[in-house]
Every structure is written in C-alpha cells, then in structure tokens.
Design a protein around this motif. Structure first.
Motif, PDB file in Angstrom:
ATOM      1  N   VAL A  69       0.870  -1.304   0.077  1.00 10.90           N
ATOM      2  CA  VAL A  69      -0.055   0.041   0.044  1.00 10.90           C
ATOM      3  C   VAL A  69       0.993   1.355   0.037  1.00 10.90           C
ATOM      4  N   ILE A  70       1.956   1.420   0.879  1.00  7.42           N
ATOM      5  CA  ILE A  70       2.909   2.546   0.917  1.00  7.42           C
ATOM      6  C   ILE A  70       3.459   2.671  -0.427  1.00  7.42           C
ATOM      7  N   MET A  71       3.825   1.462  -1.121  1.00  6.23           N
ATOM      8  CA  MET A  71       4.626   1.949  -2.437  1.00  6.23           C
ATOM      9  C   MET A  71       3.505   2.561  -3.268  1.00  6.23           C
ATOM     10  N   GLU A  72       2.310   2.118  -3.336  1.00  5.44           N
ATOM     11  CA  GLU A  72       1.204   2.829  -4.120  1.00  5.44           C
ATOM     12  C   GLU A  72       1.330   4.281  -3.661  1.00  5.44           C
ATOM     13  N   LEU A  73       1.135   4.360  -2.314  1.00  4.17           N
ATOM     14  CA  LEU A  73       0.942   5.852  -1.750  1.00  4.17           C
ATOM     15  C   LEU A  73       1.995   6.786  -2.307  1.00  4.17           C
ATOM     16  N   LEU A  74       3.233   6.192  -2.276  1.00  6.74           N
ATOM     17  CA  LEU A  74       4.575   6.911  -2.521  1.00  6.74           C
ATOM     18  C   LEU A  74       4.643   7.332  -3.911  1.00  6.74           C
ATOM     19  N   ARG A  75       3.660   6.836  -4.823  1.00  2.66           N
ATOM     20  CA  ARG A  75       3.810   7.631  -6.237  1.00  2.66           C
ATOM     21  C   ARG A  75       3.692   8.749  -6.202  1.00  2.66           C
ATOM     22  N   VAL A  76       2.844   9.655  -5.030  1.00  3.61           N
ATOM     23  CA  VAL A  76       2.940  10.864  -5.074  1.00  3.61           C
ATOM     24  C   VAL A  76       4.181  11.674  -4.979  1.00  3.61           C
ATOM     25  N   VAL A  77       5.214  11.157  -4.424  1.00  3.32           N
ATOM     26  CA  VAL A  77       6.365  12.005  -4.361  1.00  3.32           C
ATOM     27  C   VAL A  77       7.118  11.738  -5.953  1.00  3.32           C
ATOM     28  N   SER A 118       5.293  12.509  -8.627  1.00  2.00           N
ATOM     29  CA  SER A 118       4.553  13.496  -9.450  1.00  2.00           C
ATOM     30  C   SER A 118       4.945  14.823  -9.071  1.00  2.00           C
ATOM     31  N   PRO A 119       5.019  15.892 -10.111  1.00  2.00           N
ATOM     32  CA  PRO A 119       5.078  17.337  -9.811  1.00  2.00           C
ATOM     33  C   PRO A 119       4.477  17.648  -8.669  1.00  2.00           C
ATOM     34  N   MET A 120       5.172  18.407  -7.796  1.00  2.00           N
ATOM     35  CA  MET A 120       4.449  19.079  -6.673  1.00  2.00           C
ATOM     36  C   MET A 120       4.649  20.611  -6.731  1.00  2.00           C
ATOM     37  N   ASN A 121       3.547  21.178  -6.397  1.00  2.00           N
ATOM     38  CA  ASN A 121       3.656  22.687  -6.076  1.00  2.00           C
ATOM     39  C   ASN A 121       3.531  22.837  -4.652  1.00  2.00           C
ATOM     40  N   LEU A 122       4.640  23.500  -4.043  1.00  2.00           N
ATOM     41  CA  LEU A 122       4.466  23.680  -2.465  1.00  2.00           C
ATOM     42  C   LEU A 122       3.932  25.111  -2.342  1.00  2.00           C
ATOM     43  N   GLY A 123       3.355  25.831  -3.334  1.00  2.00           N
ATOM     44  CA  GLY A 123       3.451  27.306  -3.093  1.00  2.00           C
ATOM     45  C   GLY A 123       4.444  28.242  -3.374  1.00  2.00           C
ATOM     46  N   ILE A 129       7.675  26.802  -4.239  1.00  2.00           N
ATOM     47  CA  ILE A 129       8.498  26.075  -5.207  1.00  2.00           C
ATOM     48  C   ILE A 129       7.916  25.006  -5.841  1.00  2.00           C
ATOM     49  N   ASN A 130       8.355  24.963  -7.005  1.00  2.00           N
ATOM     50  CA  ASN A 130       7.627  23.738  -7.953  1.00  2.00           C
ATOM     51  C   ASN A 130       8.664  22.801  -8.047  1.00  2.00           C
ATOM     52  N   ILE A 131       8.397  21.524  -7.632  1.00  2.00           N
ATOM     53  CA  ILE A 131       9.104  20.322  -7.859  1.00  2.00           C
ATOM     54  C   ILE A 131       8.698  19.485  -8.827  1.00  2.00           C
ATOM     55  N   PRO A 132       9.497  19.301 -10.012  1.00  2.00           N
ATOM     56  CA  PRO A 132       9.099  18.646 -11.235  1.00  2.00           C
ATOM     57  C   PRO A 132       8.955  16.989 -10.677  1.00  2.00           C
ATOM     58  N   GLY A 133       8.240  16.231 -11.265  1.00  2.00           N
ATOM     59  CA  GLY A 133       8.346  15.001 -11.065  1.00  2.00           C
ATOM     60  C   GLY A 133       9.643  14.315 -11.273  1.00  2.00           C
ATOM     61  N   ILE A 134       9.911  13.277 -10.162  1.00  2.00           N
ATOM     62  CA  ILE A 134      11.350  12.812 -10.427  1.00  2.00           C
ATOM     63  C   ILE A 134      10.933  11.210 -10.353  1.00  2.00           C
ATOM     64  N   PRO A 135      10.824  10.667 -11.341  1.00  2.00           N
ATOM     65  CA  PRO A 135      10.650   9.023 -11.621  1.00  2.00           C
ATOM     66  C   PRO A 135      11.856   8.347 -10.783  1.00  2.00           C
ATOM     67  N   GLY A 136      11.441   7.545  -9.986  1.00  2.00           N
ATOM     68  CA  GLY A 136      12.339   6.628  -9.387  1.00  2.00           C
ATOM     69  C   GLY A 136      12.785   7.174  -7.938  1.00  2.00           C
ATOM     70  N   MET A 137      12.012   8.277  -7.396  1.00  2.00           N
ATOM     71  CA  MET A 137      11.888   8.717  -5.969  1.00  2.00           C
ATOM     72  C   MET A 137      11.577   7.740  -5.128  1.00  2.00           C
ATOM     73  N   ARG A 138      10.443   7.023  -5.351  1.00  2.00           N
ATOM     74  CA  ARG A 138       9.838   5.879  -4.624  1.00  2.00           C
ATOM     75  C   ARG A 138      11.041   5.000  -3.794  1.00  2.00           C
ATOM     76  N   MET A 139      12.026   4.561  -4.939  1.00  2.00           N
ATOM     77  CA  MET A 139      12.981   3.695  -4.468  1.00  2.00           C
ATOM     78  C   MET A 139      13.930   4.274  -3.589  1.00  2.00           C
ATOM     79  N   VAL A 140      14.143   5.856  -3.540  1.00  2.00           N
ATOM     80  CA  VAL A 140      14.839   6.329  -2.686  1.00  2.00           C
ATOM     81  C   VAL A 140      14.290   6.409  -1.239  1.00  2.00           C
ATOM     82  N   VAL A 141      12.952   6.514  -1.305  1.00  2.00           N
ATOM     83  CA  VAL A 141      12.230   6.411   0.097  1.00  2.00           C
ATOM     84  C   VAL A 141      12.264   5.324   0.783  1.00  2.00           C
ATOM     85  N   PHE A 142      12.274   4.072  -0.337  1.00  2.00           N
ATOM     86  CA  PHE A 142      12.255   2.755  -0.093  1.00  2.00           C
ATOM     87  C   PHE A 142      13.514   2.497   0.635  1.00  2.00           C
TER      88      PHE A 142
END
Lengths: 352, 256
Positions: free
Chosen positions: A283-291, A293-298, A300-313
C-alpha cells in the motif's frame, strides 16, 4: 480441555477466513479496478514474502533467488494459459517451439505446474549450492536469479527473448490471489509448527547442534529451499496473470530486494509479521507515487522525479536496519490464544 | 566385542597432528573419562567419533558397524549422542522444543503429512510430546518446559543439553566437559545425575572433563591425552599415581 481449545481456534480461523472472503466479494464488486489491483498485489506480495521468510527467517538460509523462481513460475503459467493465437502473435521474430505452441491448461493446473517446475529448479540449484553458508549462499542464489533472466532473454523459441510475452490472460482476481495466499499461510503455519518446522528452526539456531541431534541437514535445507521456490513460482504465476505482460528484465535483483525488505520489516521468522509488512509495504509503495509526481508547494515547484519512490524505499530499509532490527514482529506471532487472552484481560479490567 | 571400538585414529589439520594413534574400547554400561591439558586433542577425538572430523587413518566401529567418516546425523541415528563443550542449545526455541528436535530423527511421517496434519502424523507428534515431557520430568526441567532455552540458568542449560541428547535414544553418550563452569555443589549434583542416567537409560558414557573431583568420582576408567598422544590409561587410583600424568599436568621438575 485441549480439544475444546483447538476446536475453538479452528472455528475462529474459519470465521476469519469467511470474513476475509465476504470482504473480497464486496471488494470485487464495489472497488474500482485500481484498488482491486492493489489488493491483488498485496496478496501476491504476502505469498512472496512468506516464500522468502521460509528460507531466510525460519531455516536460516540467506537466499536471494526469489526473483529467479518467480520468473520460472511466471513463464510457465504464461505459456500454459496463453491461447495458440496469442502465442503466434507474440512470437513474430522467432517462431515458438512447436511443442509449446498448442499447449494450454486451466489456470489451476498452470499455477500448480508453475510451482512444481519452480520447485524442481530450486532443487537442482539448491542441491549443490546449499553446501555454502551465509554470504556465500546469498551471492550464489543472487547469481542464479541473474542467470535465469539472462537465459530467458536468450531462449527465444521458448520465452520470446527480450520482447517478453504480452496478452497473458488476466485470470488472477481477488479470489485466486487471496485464496492462494490463505492456503500458503495455513500450509506454512502447520508445517512450521510441526516436527519439520522445528528441524528448520534448529538448523537456523545452530547447524552443528542440529546435525548432532540427528537432523539431516542436506534433506531439510533442500526441502525448505524447494518449498520456498514452489511458493515463489506460484507467486510469479499469479503476478504474470495479473499484469498480463512479462519480460526477463522484470525479474531482476530489485524485485528480490523489495521482497527482502518486506521480510526484514515484518520480522525474520514471523508469519504474521510477513503478512502485515507485505500488506503495508504494498500500500505504501502505491501511496508513494505522490513523491514522483510534480509538486507545487506554493513557494517552489518540484518537477516529477521518477524513481523517487525507490529512494524513500531505501531510506526505510536503512531506518529498519538501524532502529528496528527485529522488524515489526521479531520472531513472535499473533495467535488466537494471544488475542483471546488480551480480550479476556480487557473484560476483566472493564469489569472491575 | 565392545560397544564402541576406536582403533588407532589419527587426525591432522594441515601439518599439525591433533590426535595420533588414539584407541579406545567402551563396554556396555561403562563410564570412561578422557582428561588432558588444554589443547591435548580431547575434543578433536570426540569430533572424530561423532563424525564432525574424518580421521586420516584408523577406524571407529559402533556395535560392529564401521562408522568412520559417516555424517554426524547418521551416527546419532545409530545411537551415539553428544553434548558440546560450549553449550549449543537452540536458544530461541523453548526447552520442550529443544527436546522435541531430538525426536525428529525417528519421525516416519513425510513433510506433506505433517503439513496436512494427517492422523498418522498427529499420533507421532503426540507420542513425541508425551515422551519429551516425561524426559523433562526425569531431568527435573518440567517447570521450564515453555521457557526459551537461552534464558535458563547455566547449570540447567547443561542439564537440558544432556536431556536433548538422551531424547535421540542413544546407547552411548559423549559428554564434553559437562561440569565446566559449575560450582562445587552443582558438580556434585552432576556426578549423581550422570550415574542416574547411566542406570535409567542403560547407557555407556564417555566424557571429557577437567574437573578432577568429577572425573575421579564418576569414571571407572580414565584415558589421559597429551599433545594428541595417549600417555596413560587405567582406573582413577592408577591415574592419580602415574608419573607421566603428573608431568603432563605440572611440568617436569628440573634438577638445579
């Protein structure tokens, strides 16, 4: 007294399985395809985690061959369930071996054969390799996993090489995946609580003492390894018939590493721990897809980084190894006796 | 014909001869001790009898069968059980499970029967448990049955290791320093215990021991090993008076 207690436990287990199936029937009809797929993956990961825990956690054989056995199971099941027409479409570069072209079997037969052939491969690999211990065994089994993927890339008339197989019928549904998971869980519980299970654990605890007590090391190690391969093969088959496309690069070390993390996180030598961690991690692996995807924190704009899940992992793995060496459960199990005792304790305290 | 017949075994590690020309014959019901200074090769001789090492020459016969170079589990199955110098219990398993593991070698049911809990297997399992509990009773460990073996006090761990060895139904028991690290009271108890189990389980016992009080008190015959060579053999009184033995332990007196 004992009889009544064990009848109670059996009754509770049946009730729990009934509840799980009631939920699955509801889920199959009411949840969207994405959620059903995640639930399927949970069951498959539970199967694979238990397979690896059998060797690594219960028998003390540090094996890393899971991905290889999964590959064997996946290809066996795929070749048995694909119709001749789909096979012909897949093998357009190099024609399929005529013996395999018209092979077709019901899913249940495909699953069992996937397990059996994987177990046979496990036996053939295990017999020479299980003389090794510790790190050496890990490296040898890891090598085996890589070799399988190279072999499957080159046996084009059987596996369609690097092109992989597409259009595998999607037979895996919640009933198949969870049904298999429950059979595997129950089978392992009874096996590990039997005399054979005690022999496995004795080998894990002290090989020399186990042998001095008359435990045939070779037989029990090969048995544990082949059973683990059997279960991993079935897991691979369920996965192939779930995602419908497989190729040799899928079954590389990363897959084993992912399963290993689930085993370590759940607790080496705990069935309940493996089930819990496989479920949560999937379930966490799926939820982590969020990291990813591109993020807009107001600000700063973070572009989507593919493979970021694995770093968290990887970070999770490091944290587990540093701070929770025993995993969630250690070697403990959640049993009916334990739950009943807790429940009874709560009753008493609320009563006073 | 002796129960255990060790004939001229020699064990080498590379260029080092750990044991040379070691012979022993153990009769039914005998308690024989093996003593010698540290590094004399006592445990190595043990390991050669139980199959952990293979001697470069010589032979080991048990009850008429040649067991030289057999795997340890096969030798245990035939009827030679052992304990270890540095206790080797299955620490994370319970006391009862430790004993049950030693019953596994007589299990007839296949793993599939065990997995499906077929009646044949359940019968064997119940019989096994019953026997294991009886054994724990006779070595006075019943109250610890469900404790982890690693959590037991030292003396009890030694006792459990012997119980576990007894569960394999041996005819010969090899004890490797059973009194190591025990206080005088514990070693006194151990001496009585060894005598008891010999009679109760109809055993022959071959033991390594440094504790002279125990060796002299319990053994009927003693072998002395020094630098891999058997320098003396005889009853306790003979050994105590043997000049070579005294020299091996205390060194040779030099004339000034």
């Amino acid at each position: 007294m004992m009889g009544l207690k064990s009848i109670n436990r059996i009754f509770l287990s049946i009730a729990a399985i009934a509840v799980v199936f009631a939920f699955l029937i509801w889920a199959q009809g009411n949840l969207d395809a994405y959620k059903v797929r995640i639930l399927n993956l949970c069951a498959i990961n539970i199967i694979l985690t238990l397979s690896l825990n059998l060797t690594n956690g219960f028998t003390g054989l540090f094996s890393l061959g899971t991905a290889g056995f999964m590959a064997v199971g996946a290809y066996v099941s795929a070749l048995l369930t694909m119709s001749p027409e789909v096979k012909a479409m897949n093998f357009f570069m190099v024609p399929i071996n005529p013996a395999l072209a018209h092979l077709n079997a019901p899913f249940i037969v495909a699953l069992i054969l996937a397990g059996l052939i994987s177990a046979l491969v496990g036996f053939l690999i295990g017999a020479p390799v299980l003389k090794l211990k510790g790190d050496y065994l890990a490296i040898a089994t890891l090598g085996f996993g890589e070799i399988i993927s190279v072999i499957f890339t080159n046996t084009q008339t059987i596996t369609n090489g690097a092109l992989g197989l597409k259009g595998i019928p999607q037979y895996t549904n919640l009933y198949w995946s969870w049904g298999t998971a429950i059979v595997v869980i129950l089978g392992l519980i009874t096996l590990l609580n039997s005399s054979y299970g005690r022999a496995f654990k004795a080998i894990r605890e002290d090989e020399i003492a186990a042998q001095a007590m008359g435990v045939n090391l070779f037989y029990h190690k090969v048995l544990s390894f082949s059973l683990s391969a059997f279960i991993a093969g079935i897991g691979g088959a369920l996965l192939a018939n779930l995602i419908s496309t497989i190729d040799p690069t899928m079954f590389r070390f990363f897959l084993t590493y992912q399963i290993l993390l689930m085993v370590v996180l759940g607790g080496m030598g705990s069935i309940t721990g493996s089930c819990i961690s496989a479920f949560i991690m999937t379930v966490i692996m799926e939820l982590l897809r969020v990291v990813e995807s591109p993020m807009n924190l107001g600000f700063i704009n973070i572009p989507g980084i593919p493979g970021m899940r694995m770093v968290v992992f990887a970070v999770i793995l490091i944290v587990v190894v540093l701070f929770m060496r025993q995993g969630i459960m250690g070697e403990k199990e959640i049993t009916w006796d334990m739950l009943l005792r807790k429940g009874a304790g709560r009753h008493e305290s609320s009563g006073s | 014909m002796s129960l255990l017949e060790v004939k001229n075994i020699t064990i080498k590690f590379g260029g080092l001869t750990a044991v040379s020309d070691f012979s022993l014959s153990l009769e039914k019901g005998e308690i024989v001790g093996l003593i010698g200074p540290n590094g004399a090769g006592k445990t190595t001789a043990f390991n050669a009898i139980t199959g952990i090492y293979r001697p470069v020459s010589g032979s080991v016969h048990f009850n008429g069968t040649d067991i030289t170079g057999m795997l340890p589990d096969k030798i245990t199955k035939l009827g030679i059980a052992r304990t270890f110098q540095n206790i080797r219990l299955f620490s994370n398993l319970s006391v009862l499970e430790n004993v049950l593991v030693a019953h596994h070698l007589r299990l007839k049911s296949s793993f599939a029967a065990a997995m499906m809990r077929l009646p044949g297997y359940l019968r064997e399992e119940n019989a096994m448990r019953k026997e294991a509990l009886e054994l724990l009773e006779s070595v006075r460990l019943t109250k610890f049955a469900n404790e982890k073996a690693g959590s037991l006090p030292y003396g009890q761990q030694r006792r459990l290791e012997i119980a576990r060895a007894l569960a394999t139904h041996p005819r010969i028991l090899l004890l490797d320093e059973p009194a190591a690290g025990m206080n005088p009271k514990e070693s006194q108890e151990l001496m009585e215990f060894i005598g008891e189990i010999r009679d109760e389980f109809d055993l022959s016992i071959f033991m390594i021991e440094h504790h002279m009080q125990v060796v002299m008190g319990v053994c009927e015959r003693i072998l002395v090993l020094d630098h891999g060579v058997t320098i003396a053999e005889g009853n306790p009184a003979e050994i105590q008076g043997n000049q070579k033995v005294i020299e091996a332990y205390l060194g040779v007196e030099m004339d000034a």
